[in-house]
Design a protein around this motif. Structure first.
Motif, PDB file in Angstrom:
ATOM      1  N   THR A 143      43.088 -23.501 -45.399  1.00 46.24           N
ATOM      2  CA  THR A 143      41.804 -23.610 -46.103  1.00 46.24           C
ATOM      3  C   THR A 143      41.036 -24.793 -45.530  1.00 46.24           C
ATOM      4  N   GLY A 144      39.767 -24.565 -45.225  1.00 45.46           N
ATOM      5  CA  GLY A 144      38.943 -25.614 -44.640  1.00 45.46           C
ATOM      6  C   GLY A 144      38.088 -26.329 -45.666  1.00 45.46           C
ATOM      7  N   GLU A 145      37.519 -27.447 -45.245  1.00 47.79           N
ATOM      8  CA  GLU A 145      36.672 -28.258 -46.117  1.00 47.79           C
ATOM      9  C   GLU A 145      35.408 -27.504 -46.530  1.00 47.79           C
ATOM     10  N   PHE A 146      34.855 -26.705 -45.623  1.00 42.21           N
ATOM     11  CA  PHE A 146      33.639 -25.954 -45.949  1.00 42.21           C
ATOM     12  C   PHE A 146      33.882 -25.031 -47.125  1.00 42.21           C
ATOM     13  N   TRP A 147      35.032 -24.335 -47.122  1.00 43.60           N
ATOM     14  CA  TRP A 147      35.337 -23.425 -48.232  1.00 43.60           C
ATOM     15  C   TRP A 147      35.501 -24.207 -49.534  1.00 43.60           C
ATOM     16  N   LEU A 148      36.257 -25.314 -49.500  1.00 47.54           N
ATOM     17  CA  LEU A 148      36.501 -26.079 -50.720  1.00 47.54           C
ATOM     18  C   LEU A 148      35.208 -26.589 -51.342  1.00 47.54           C
ATOM     19  N   LYS A 149      34.269 -26.961 -50.512  1.00 48.27           N
ATOM     20  CA  LYS A 149      33.011 -27.495 -51.024  1.00 48.27           C
ATOM     21  C   LYS A 149      32.048 -26.413 -51.519  1.00 48.27           C
ATOM     22  N   ASN A 150      32.197 -25.196 -50.964  1.00 45.83           N
ATOM     23  CA  ASN A 150      31.155 -24.193 -51.197  1.00 45.83           C
ATOM     24  C   ASN A 150      31.630 -22.871 -51.790  1.00 45.83           C
ATOM     25  N   HIS A 151      32.943 -22.755 -52.085  1.00 46.73           N
ATOM     26  CA  HIS A 151      33.464 -21.446 -52.480  1.00 46.73           C
ATOM     27  C   HIS A 151      32.805 -20.903 -53.742  1.00 46.73           C
ATOM     28  N   ALA A 152      32.433 -21.776 -54.658  1.00 52.75           N
ATOM     29  CA  ALA A 152      31.881 -21.310 -55.931  1.00 52.75           C
ATOM     30  C   ALA A 152      30.589 -20.528 -55.740  1.00 52.75           C
ATOM     31  N   LYS A 153      29.792 -20.910 -54.763  1.00 48.62           N
ATOM     32  CA  LYS A 153      28.506 -20.234 -54.562  1.00 48.62           C
ATOM     33  C   LYS A 153      28.455 -19.341 -53.325  1.00 48.62           C
ATOM     34  N   LEU A 154      29.417 -19.507 -52.392  1.00 48.76           N
ATOM     35  CA  LEU A 154      29.318 -18.776 -51.134  1.00 48.76           C
ATOM     36  C   LEU A 154      30.416 -17.750 -50.897  1.00 48.76           C
ATOM     37  N   SER A 155      31.419 -17.685 -51.765  1.00 50.39           N
ATOM     38  CA  SER A 155      32.446 -16.650 -51.609  1.00 50.39           C
ATOM     39  C   SER A 155      32.028 -15.393 -52.363  1.00 50.39           C
ATOM     40  N   MET A 156      32.748 -14.304 -52.130  1.00 46.05           N
ATOM     41  CA  MET A 156      32.387 -13.026 -52.749  1.00 46.05           C
ATOM     42  C   MET A 156      32.635 -13.013 -54.251  1.00 46.05           C
ATOM     43  N   GLY A 157      33.700 -13.692 -54.683  1.00 49.03           N
ATOM     44  CA  GLY A 157      34.052 -13.694 -56.095  1.00 49.03           C
ATOM     45  C   GLY A 157      35.015 -12.576 -56.431  1.00 49.03           C
ATOM     46  N   GLU A 158      35.948 -12.860 -57.321  1.00 50.23           N
ATOM     47  CA  GLU A 158      36.985 -11.875 -57.657  1.00 50.23           C
ATOM     48  C   GLU A 158      36.406 -10.550 -58.121  1.00 50.23           C
ATOM     49  N   ALA A 159      35.342 -10.602 -58.899  1.00 50.50           N
ATOM     50  CA  ALA A 159      34.755  -9.369 -59.434  1.00 50.50           C
ATOM     51  C   ALA A 159      34.150  -8.505 -58.331  1.00 50.50           C
ATOM     52  N   ASN A 160      33.870  -9.117 -57.184  1.00 58.00           N
ATOM     53  CA  ASN A 160      33.239  -8.380 -56.087  1.00 58.00           C
ATOM     54  C   ASN A 160      34.161  -8.227 -54.883  1.00 58.00           C
ATOM     55  N   SER A 161      35.451  -8.390 -55.094  1.00 58.87           N
ATOM     56  CA  SER A 161      36.399  -8.240 -53.992  1.00 58.87           C
ATOM     57  C   SER A 161      36.220  -6.871 -53.332  1.00 58.87           C
ATOM     58  N   PRO A 162      36.173  -6.817 -51.994  1.00 56.10           N
ATOM     59  CA  PRO A 162      36.028  -5.518 -51.324  1.00 56.10           C
ATOM     60  C   PRO A 162      37.170  -4.564 -51.609  1.00 56.10           C
ATOM     61  N   ILE A 163      38.329  -5.108 -51.997  1.00 62.20           N
ATOM     62  CA  ILE A 163      39.476  -4.268 -52.334  1.00 62.20           C
ATOM     63  C   ILE A 163      39.768  -4.432 -53.826  1.00 62.20           C
ATOM     64  N   LEU A 164      39.600  -3.383 -54.573  1.00 55.65           N
ATOM     65  CA  LEU A 164      39.724  -3.451 -56.030  1.00 55.65           C
ATOM     66  C   LEU A 164      41.089  -3.942 -56.477  1.00 55.65           C
ATOM     67  N   SER A 165      42.142  -3.510 -55.758  1.00 55.99           N
ATOM     68  CA  SER A 165      43.499  -3.846 -56.189  1.00 55.99           C
ATOM     69  C   SER A 165      43.914  -5.253 -55.780  1.00 55.99           C
ATOM     70  N   GLN A 166      43.099  -5.936 -54.984  1.00 57.46           N
ATOM     71  CA  GLN A 166      43.425  -7.279 -54.500  1.00 57.46           C
ATOM     72  C   GLN A 166      42.229  -8.201 -54.742  1.00 57.46           C
ATOM     73  N   LYS A 167      42.189  -8.782 -55.935  1.00 47.84           N
ATOM     74  CA  LYS A 167      41.062  -9.642 -56.284  1.00 47.84           C
ATOM     75  C   LYS A 167      40.992 -10.888 -55.402  1.00 47.84           C
ATOM     76  N   ALA A 168      42.139 -11.275 -54.821  1.00 49.45           N
ATOM     77  CA  ALA A 168      42.164 -12.487 -54.003  1.00 49.45           C
ATOM     78  C   ALA A 168      41.205 -12.406 -52.822  1.00 49.45           C
ATOM     79  N   TYR A 169      40.926 -11.188 -52.354  1.00 48.42           N
ATOM     80  CA  TYR A 169      39.995 -11.067 -51.228  1.00 48.42           C
ATOM     81  C   TYR A 169      38.584 -11.502 -51.609  1.00 48.42           C
ATOM     82  N   GLY A 170      38.335 -11.660 -52.889  1.00 43.97           N
ATOM     83  CA  GLY A 170      37.058 -12.214 -53.326  1.00 43.97           C
ATOM     84  C   GLY A 170      36.888 -13.672 -52.942  1.00 43.97           C
TER      85      GLY A 170
END
Length: 402
Positions: free
Chosen positions: A164-191
């Motif tokens: 995990t990089g510093e960019f993700w830690l600082k920005n994941h809340a606003k720049l990641s997909m989010g569990e509810a929008n995970s591309p794979i329904l059965s794997q929320k972690a991909y959010g």
């Protein structure tokens, strides 16, 4: 010459110059490509020993069909194998996985020695990407840095995982997909993956790519963008609508390579590893057909995610690529689906033994033959680890595959 004739001559000259400048690059024969994931660049706490091992791995390819080395510049997308000023290196922060275990019981507990070895080399000024690239070129091979566009290894434990990089830690809340929008329904972690619909994410990735191109342009033939680790760039249901954003990134990388080519006096090629069908590419938000038709890219590598396949529709890529001068190099893997030895009279005991996943030369030959008949220009070997070749030779089965 009359004024009108001079004007016509000037117009025709400008048309010719523009046509010549925009003429498509002639892609060289890359033969068999060895794509090294970089995990074994730092095998020793002594950087010089790591250098010897890396050179030994390249020496092992001399006299084989491997004429191109692609080397992943990062462990994932945000932890890079060189002294980056944009992302991070191994051990940039302390986590539960970076401390020393007295008796490592599994791969995760092996992170500490890996981090120690790599940090020691980088802090001593050793650039193993450059070492490998320069040595590959001295062996008569072409060299391409490879970058994973949205690697997923960290997503199941993002706040502790070493990748995990510093960019993700600082920005994941606003720049990641989010569990509810995970591309794979059965794997929320991909959010937890970064969402490329955000300009900040695309700019961050482009900054890394610019750093790589600027840093290694003098020894490389271009760059590979690996969209296959993994094939998810956008939140569920939004990829096709946002595909133009990735195309804009591809256009910017093409511009970077053209500038580097002018600086170094040679063509620079853009290679992309993509999902195994054009339909999968569209699902992922990758306008691969457009990239080829507009000659933004030079080589396309259709790829399964993890395993050898014999039936990727490589000919669909070839139909688009061939008329415009692109080339197609499907990926071949050392791992296949779970399988048992064939039995003409199977019983319950036949399948009581453990299944195997390692490929055989015959399986690789079958896949290669199928793709060659479909029009493939060559092949990319992916995840064929070289091990410590300074201590032991390359396995005979690998030479038989080659």
């Amino acid at each position: 010459m009359t004024m009108l004739n001079r004007l016509m001559f000037l117009i025709l000259s400008l048309v010719w110059l523009n046509t010549a400048a925009s003429a498509p690059r002639e892609v060289p024969d890359l033969n068999v490509i060895m794509n090294d994931d970089g995990d074994l660049l730092f095998l020793s706490a002594d950087p010089q020993a790591s250098i010897r091992s890396t050179k030994a791995s390249i020496d092992a390819f001399r006299g084989t069909p491997i004429r191109t080395l692609m080397l992943c510049v990062g462990a994932g997308s945000d932890i890079l194998h060189y002294d980056t000023k944009v992302a991070n290196i191994y051990g940039w922060r302390e986590t539960k996985w970076t401390r020393k275990f007295d008796k490592p019981a599994n791969e995760e507990e092996m992170w500490h020695p890996r981090i120690v070895k790599e940090r020691a080399a980088i802090t001593q000024g050793v650039d193993m990407i450059r070492v490998a690239g320069e040595y590959a070129r001295s062996a008569g091979m072409r060299f391409f840095p490879s970058y994973r566009m949205n690697d997923d290894h960290f997503v199941f434990d993002p706040f502790e995982y070493p990748l995990t990089g510093e960019f993700w830690l600082k920005n994941h809340a606003k720049l990641s997909m989010g569990e509810a929008n995970s591309p794979i329904l059965s794997q929320k972690a991909y959010g937890n993956l970064l969402d490329f619909s955000h300009k900040e994410v695309r700019d961050f990735r482009l900054a890394i790519l610019k750093e790589v191109i600027d840093r290694y342009g003098d020894i490389s033939d271009g760059i590979e963008l690996d969209f296959n680790r993994v094939q998810m760039l956008f939140a569920r249901g939004t990829a096709e609508a946002n595909a133009h954003l990735v195309t804009e990134m591809i256009s910017e990388v093409r511009r970077m390579l053209d500038e580097a080519g002018k600086k170094h006096g040679r063509d620079m090629y853009l290679v992309v590893r993509v999902p195994p069908t054009l339909k999968n590419c569209r699902w992922s938000g990758l306008e691969v057909e457009k990239w080829m038709q507009e000659r933004l890219v030079d080589v396309v590598c259709p790829s399964q995610l993890m395993t050898l396949a014999h039936d990727m529709p490589v000919d669909d890529f070839v139909k688009v690529a061939k008329p415009v001068g692109c080339k197609v190099y499907p990926s071949l893997y050392p791992r296949t689906s779970y399988q048992w030895e064939f039995s003409a009279a199977p019983s319950e005991a036949t399948y009581a033994v453990a299944a195997r996943r390692e490929v055989t030369p015959a399986l690789i030959r079958g896949a290669a033959a199928n793709y060659w008949m479909m029009g493939a220009d060559g092949f990319e070997l992916f995840n064929f680890h070289h091990e410590d070749l300074a201590a032991r030779p390359l396995a005979d089965w690998f030479y038989r595959i080659l």
